[in-house]
Write a protein that holds these residues in place. Sequence first.
Motif, short mmCIF file in Angstrom:
data_model
loop_
_atom_site.label_atom_id
_atom_site.label_comp_id
_atom_site.label_asym_id
_atom_site.label_seq_id
_atom_site.Cartn_x
_atom_site.Cartn_y
_atom_site.Cartn_z
N GLY A 139 -13.28 12.99 -9.94
CA GLY A 139 -13.98 14.21 -9.59
C GLY A 139 -13.09 15.43 -9.81
N GLY A 140 -13.69 16.61 -9.68
CA GLY A 140 -12.94 17.84 -9.85
C GLY A 140 -13.86 19.03 -9.98
N SER A 141 -13.28 20.13 -10.43
CA SER A 141 -14.03 21.37 -10.60
C SER A 141 -14.11 21.71 -12.07
N VAL A 142 -15.32 22.00 -12.54
CA VAL A 142 -15.52 22.37 -13.94
C VAL A 142 -16.55 23.49 -14.01
N GLN A 143 -16.58 24.14 -15.14
CA GLN A 143 -17.60 25.16 -15.37
C GLN A 143 -18.85 24.49 -15.92
N ALA A 144 -19.96 25.16 -15.73
CA ALA A 144 -21.23 24.66 -16.26
C ALA A 144 -21.09 24.40 -17.76
N GLY A 145 -21.67 23.28 -18.18
CA GLY A 145 -21.55 22.87 -19.58
C GLY A 145 -20.40 21.93 -19.85
N GLY A 146 -19.52 21.80 -18.88
CA GLY A 146 -18.36 20.93 -19.03
C GLY A 146 -18.67 19.47 -18.76
N SER A 147 -17.63 18.64 -18.82
CA SER A 147 -17.79 17.20 -18.66
C SER A 147 -16.76 16.65 -17.69
N LEU A 148 -17.14 15.56 -17.04
CA LEU A 148 -16.24 14.79 -16.20
C LEU A 148 -16.58 13.32 -16.36
N ARG A 149 -15.61 12.46 -16.12
CA ARG A 149 -15.86 11.02 -16.09
C ARG A 149 -15.40 10.47 -14.76
N LEU A 150 -16.31 9.92 -14.02
CA LEU A 150 -16.00 9.30 -12.74
C LEU A 150 -15.70 7.82 -12.97
N VAL A 151 -14.76 7.33 -12.19
CA VAL A 151 -14.36 5.92 -12.28
C VAL A 151 -14.42 5.32 -10.88
N CYS A 152 -14.93 4.11 -10.80
CA CYS A 152 -14.99 3.39 -9.54
C CYS A 152 -14.33 2.03 -9.74
N ALA A 153 -13.23 1.82 -9.06
CA ALA A 153 -12.53 0.54 -9.15
C ALA A 153 -12.96 -0.35 -7.99
N ALA A 154 -13.43 -1.53 -8.32
CA ALA A 154 -13.89 -2.45 -7.29
C ALA A 154 -12.88 -3.57 -7.10
N SER A 155 -12.72 -3.98 -5.87
CA SER A 155 -11.86 -5.14 -5.63
C SER A 155 -12.52 -6.35 -6.28
N PRO A 156 -11.74 -7.30 -6.72
CA PRO A 156 -12.32 -8.44 -7.44
C PRO A 156 -13.41 -9.13 -6.63
N TYR A 157 -14.49 -9.43 -7.31
CA TYR A 157 -15.57 -10.13 -6.63
C TYR A 157 -16.09 -11.22 -7.54
N SER A 158 -16.62 -12.25 -6.95
CA SER A 158 -17.05 -13.40 -7.73
C SER A 158 -18.51 -13.34 -8.12
N ASP A 159 -19.29 -12.52 -7.41
CA ASP A 159 -20.72 -12.46 -7.68
C ASP A 159 -21.00 -11.43 -8.76
N ARG A 160 -21.13 -11.92 -10.00
CA ARG A 160 -21.34 -11.01 -11.12
C ARG A 160 -22.77 -10.51 -11.20
#
Length: 124
Positions: free
Chosen positions: A9-30
Motif C-alpha cells: 500500500g501507499g500514496s499515489v496520485q490519480a491515474g497511478g498504479s500500485l501492487r498489493l501483495v498478501c503472503a499467506a502462511s503455508p496451508y495444505s488446503d489448495r
Amino acid sequence: QVQLVESGGGSVQAGGSLRLVCAASPYSDRSLCMGWFRQAPGKEREVVATIDSDGTTTYADSVKGRFTISRDNLKDILYLQMNNLKSEDTAIYYCATGVFGRACSLVGDEYNFFGQGTQVTVSS
C-alpha cells in the motif's frame, strides 16, 4: 490457522498504479478461495476481487478493467495489481481466505481469515 500479511500500500496520485501483495502462511488446503476486500472511512467493507484455486476470478464492477487479482500457489502469495487508480479507491485493503463448496463468496463475513490490512491513498 492461516496467517495473512499484506504489503504494497501507499500514496499515489490519480491515474497511478500500485501492487498489493498478501503472503499467506503455508496451508495444505489448495481449495481455498482468496480475495481482496476494502473499507473506506465511514463505509461498509466491500469485495474488490476474488480468485479460486483454479484461477477463476470475479471483480467488483467499480474495479473491472483496472485491477487484476492473481495468486501463486507455490509461494502462497496473492496479488492485486491496481492501475488507473481513482480517489474513490482510497481505503484499507485486506486479503482474506475461505473455503467454499461453490464459487468464491463475495461476502466478507463468510471468509475465515483476514490480514491486518494495508492503506491505499489516492489523491486527485
